[in-house]
Every structure is written in structure tokens, then in C-alpha cells.
Scaffold this motif. Structure first.
Motif, PDB file in Angstrom:
ATOM      1  N   TYR A  53       7.477  14.493 -41.572  1.00 32.93           N
ATOM      2  CA  TYR A  53       7.779  13.675 -40.389  1.00 32.93           C
ATOM      3  C   TYR A  53       6.550  12.873 -39.967  1.00 32.93           C
ATOM      4  O   TYR A  53       6.617  11.653 -39.761  1.00 32.93           O
ATOM      5  N   PHE A 104       6.412  17.172 -32.071  1.00 35.70           N
ATOM      6  CA  PHE A 104       6.673  16.011 -32.909  1.00 35.70           C
ATOM      7  C   PHE A 104       6.400  14.731 -32.128  1.00 35.70           C
ATOM      8  O   PHE A 104       6.995  14.503 -31.074  1.00 35.70           O
ATOM      9  N   THR A 158       6.703  11.205 -30.833  1.00 36.38           N
ATOM     10  CA  THR A 158       7.916  10.405 -30.629  1.00 36.38           C
ATOM     11  C   THR A 158       7.545   9.104 -29.922  1.00 36.38           C
ATOM     12  O   THR A 158       6.690   9.090 -29.050  1.00 36.38           O
ATOM     13  N   THR A 188      14.324  18.871 -35.997  1.00 34.09           N
ATOM     14  CA  THR A 188      14.557  17.668 -35.206  1.00 34.09           C
ATOM     15  C   THR A 188      16.018  17.222 -35.175  1.00 34.09           C
ATOM     16  O   THR A 188      16.393  16.396 -34.346  1.00 34.09           O
ATOM     17  N   GLU A 189      16.852  17.745 -36.059  1.00 36.61           N
ATOM     18  CA  GLU A 189      18.267  17.398 -36.017  1.00 36.61           C
ATOM     19  C   GLU A 189      19.120  18.515 -35.422  1.00 36.61           C
ATOM     20  O   GLU A 189      20.297  18.319 -35.143  1.00 36.61           O
ATOM     21  N   LYS A 207       7.694  15.595 -28.489  1.00 32.27           N
ATOM     22  CA  LYS A 207       8.836  16.472 -28.254  1.00 32.27           C
ATOM     23  C   LYS A 207       8.442  17.876 -28.691  1.00 32.27           C
ATOM     24  O   LYS A 207       8.074  18.097 -29.853  1.00 32.27           O
ATOM     25  N   ARG A 232      16.399   9.287 -28.209  1.00 30.69           N
ATOM     26  CA  ARG A 232      17.324   9.936 -29.136  1.00 30.69           C
ATOM     27  C   ARG A 232      17.514   9.126 -30.411  1.00 30.69           C
ATOM     28  O   ARG A 232      17.631   9.680 -31.502  1.00 30.69           O
ATOM     29  N   TYR A 280      15.366   7.067 -31.859  1.00 30.81           N
ATOM     30  CA  TYR A 280      14.168   7.189 -32.688  1.00 30.81           C
ATOM     31  C   TYR A 280      14.190   8.506 -33.464  1.00 30.81           C
ATOM     32  O   TYR A 280      13.951   8.528 -34.675  1.00 30.81           O
ATOM     33  N   THR A 281      14.476   9.609 -32.791  1.00 31.94           N
ATOM     34  CA  THR A 281      14.492  10.906 -33.456  1.00 31.94           C
ATOM     35  C   THR A 281      15.593  10.981 -34.503  1.00 31.94           C
ATOM     36  O   THR A 281      15.391  11.520 -35.598  1.00 31.94           O
TER      37      THR A 281
END
Length: 373
Positions: free
Chosen positions: A104, A178, A180, A223-224, A299, A344, A346-347
Motif C-alpha cells: 500500500y 495507513f 490517506t 483496508t477493504e 487511518k 472512502r 481514495y481507500t
């Protein structure tokens, strides 16, 4: 390129266009139509491009979810100036998370990773060796024999000593955090931002994600799998800093000794819980919210599933800890937040890019449909 050059010298360009078309076209109607299209492009082309490029600025943040995702995250060819941005972290029993974190942040723009294995027993050390063999920019700093529960000063000090001569910027942060981007504040890469702002240092505020009530560890990426968050509080941060100004780094939040800087700069660096960018007021689905004032934040996937919460040796602050993990179910339940998170889109796109990046390390992840809700 023709239209751009025409905008610079409109009258001369128009005359040359008329001559070229009358020399090559046989029908006057074709000449007239072509001239009309060119003049419209000359007059309105730049204005239209600018309006499309900035159309999402100032909107309700929830409306960003309806924008063209690829255009939003890839607004054009970024400049070729590269910052050497280094991530420094300590890990303990993070076999299931470390590869995603590296992949990532490779995409985000971190070019080197300095990782201290804090006596892992789950195979994290072996996995780090594999990652470093595939990506030479993954560097494992700790060496046997293992020294359990080494001090922050010793661990982060050794990471800094390894990294300081190879990095222009560095930041200490965890594998549950993470980076962001808030695309309504900035559209380019982290490296471009550091270049544009000529930053001495930058604070990235932590934004707590929830556990989504998951009992078992999910099969997908972190992240998902966790899609809800706590309200943003703006109460904790990590510090990214130009390495040339750091003399000593012995803390998880910021450097502990720096070169002579202004009194105000030194004061802000030493305050781990304050942001140098005042938090901003924004709208999200018509409701006023507080959001970070900086384009980049972290995040923080703090608790995750119940299985991970109870079996991990390091848990969230405030929980009753044991060597086996944290067992306070009440605290875990309180982290089952229901708020939709910032950034949201972007992630969600980073999830897909991360899965592609992970294939370099031998992972095979199914590409899931892009879901924002």
C-alpha cells in the motif's frame, strides 16, 4: 498541443488555420465547420479543462463518491521529481498485515521501509525475509538474538541510524496505520506535496477505524474489510520530518532531538497530540463534521476483529493486557463504529491497486467490485 499553442497566439494561429484549411479542403461547409470547432476549442478549451479539474473542490465530501474515480486519483502525469520517503516501524506478530502495509505505502510514495521485528513468533520474521528478497527497499533492522520488549528509544534509535543517510523524509508509524489523502484538498502525490510546500515537517493526524463487529479475521485486506470509523477527534498524530534536521529519534510520535530550528517549529514538533494544520469544518451528507486540515492523514485500524483483538500481544490503549492479548469484550464492542469514514473513494481505489502490487510478492487476491457504500 495544437490548441494550447493556438491559445498563446490566437490571431496568428487563426489566420494560419484558415490558409491551411482552404488549401486542403474542397467543400466550404467543411471549412466553416472545422473553423467553428477550432475557435470554440481556443476560447473555451482551457476554461472547460480547468472547470473539470477543480469541479469537486468545495463540494459536500460525500459527493466526491460520485466522481470519476480514476480521474480523481490520477489527474494527470505527476512531475518526475522523486522524494526519498522512508517508513520506519516496529512489528510483533504481524504476518497477516505487513505485506499489505508495505505494498500500500509503496503506491502512496514511500520508497524505503525500515522494519524492526520485535521478537515475533508467528512467522513474521520469515515473511520479512521474503519481502526483502523481492523488494530490496524493505530492510529488516533487528538482528538476533532477539531482545524482547526493548525500549522505544533503543528500537526507534536503531531504525533512525539505519535510515538517516538514505532518506530525505522519514516517519515512524505502525502497520495498523495507513496514509490517506483528502482529494478535495490536494490531488497529487505525497512526494509532490512535500516538494510544493518545502516542508520541514508534517503532522499526520490519526483517524480511528472500527472493527465492523467482525468476530473472525476476514480473508480480505485490512483496508477493504473495515469500512466504518469513529468521529474524527484530532487528538493524536505522527510526525514526518526532513531527516537532515533530525539528530535523534527515540519516540513513536516524533523526533526527540532536532537541529536548531525556530522556537515555534521546535515547539510544534515536540507536541505529539496537536496538529500544525487547524482542523477544518466540512459537510458530509449535508451534516457538518470536523476533518483534518492537512491533505494527508492516517487511518488507524486499531482493534480489527475479535479474534485478532484477543490473540495479539499488543492491543489498544486502555484495555487490560496480558501476554496472550486483550480480553475486554466491552472495550472491543465500543469500537464497533457506524460512521462512514472520510476519503472512502481514495481507500477503495487503493485496495484495488494494493492487490495488484501484492502480486509482485507472490500474493493472489481476487479483485472485488469497487464498493463505496
Amino acid at each position: 498541443s495544437f490548441v494550447r499553442s493556438c491559445r498563446l497566439q490566437r490571431s496568428d494561429c487563426a489566420m494560419k488555420t484558415v490558409v491551411a484549411l482552404t488549401n486542403h479542403a474542397t467543400k466550404p461547409r467543411i471549412v466553416c465547420a472545422a473553423l467553428a470547432i477550432i475557435f470554440i476549442g481556443i476560447i473555451f478549451g482551457g476554461r472547460l479543462a480547468r472547470s473539470l479539474q477543480w469541479s469537486f473542490r468545495g463540494k459536500d465530501l460525500a459527493e466526491l463518491d460520485t466522481e470519476d474515480v480514476d480521474a480523481l486519483l490520477n489527474p494527470g502525469q505527476d512531475f518526475d521529481f522523486q522524494r526519498v520517503i522512508c517508513a520506519l516501524t516496529r512489528v510483533r506478530n504481524e504476518k497477516d498485515a505487513i505485506a499489505e502495509w508495505v505494498a500500500y505505502h509503496n503506491i502512496v510514495g514511500f520508497s524505503q521501509f525500515y522494519i524492526y521485528d520485535d521478537c515475533s513468533t508467528d512467522g513474521t520474521g520469515e515473511l520479512l525475509k521474503k519481502l526483502s528478497s523481492v523488494n530490496r527497499n524493505v530492510k529488516v533492522v533487528s538482528k538476533p538474538p532477539c531482545k524482547p520488549r526493548a525500549s522505544d528509544a533503543a528500537i526507534y534509535g536503531s531504525l533512525f541510524e539505519e535510515a538517516k543517510h538514505h532518506c530525505q523524509y522519514l516517519m515512524v508509524f505502525g502497520v495498523s496505520e495507513f496514509v490517506t489523502r483528502q482529494s478535495d484538498l490536494y490531488e497529487q502525490s505525497l512526494a509532490r506535496y512535500l516538494h510544493d510546500t518545502e516542508a520541514v515537517f508534517m503532522k499526520m493526524m490519526l483517524y480511528t477505524m472500527g472493527n465492523d463487529g467482525r468476530q473472525a479475521k476476514p480473508e480480505g485486506l485490512v483496508t477493504e474489510s473495515y469500512l466504518h470509523a469513529a468521529p474524527y477527534l484530532g487528538s493524536q498524530s505522527r510526525t514526518m520530518m526532513a531527516s537532515k534536521n533530525v539528530l535523534e529519534w527515540g519516540d513513536a510520535y516524533r523526533p526527540t532531538r532536532t537541529r536548531s530550528l525556530s522556537h515555534e517549529t521546535t515547539f510544534m514538533i515536540k507536541k505529539p497530540y496537536d496538529n500544525i494544520h487547524p482542523d477544518r469544518e466540512a459537510l458530509f451528507r449535508g451534516n457538518p463534521i470536523t476533518a483534518p486540515g492537512s491533505p494527508f492523514f492516517l487511518k488507524h485500524y486499531a482493534t480489527k476483529s475479535w479474534d485478532e483483538y484477543t490473540h495479539k500481544g499488543v492491543g489498544i490503549q486502555g484495555g487490560p493486557g496480558t501476554e496472550e492479548g486483550y480480553q475486554d469484550h466491552e472495550i472491543w464492542v465500543r469500537h464497533n463504529y457506524t460512521n462512514l469514514p472520510l476519503a472512502r473513494v481514495y481507500t477503495a481505489v487503493m485496495v484495488q491497486k494494493t492487490k495488484i502490487e501484492l502480486r509482485k510478492y507472490g500474493y493472489s487476491h481476487k479483485m472485488t467490485p469497487l464498493k463505496i457504500d
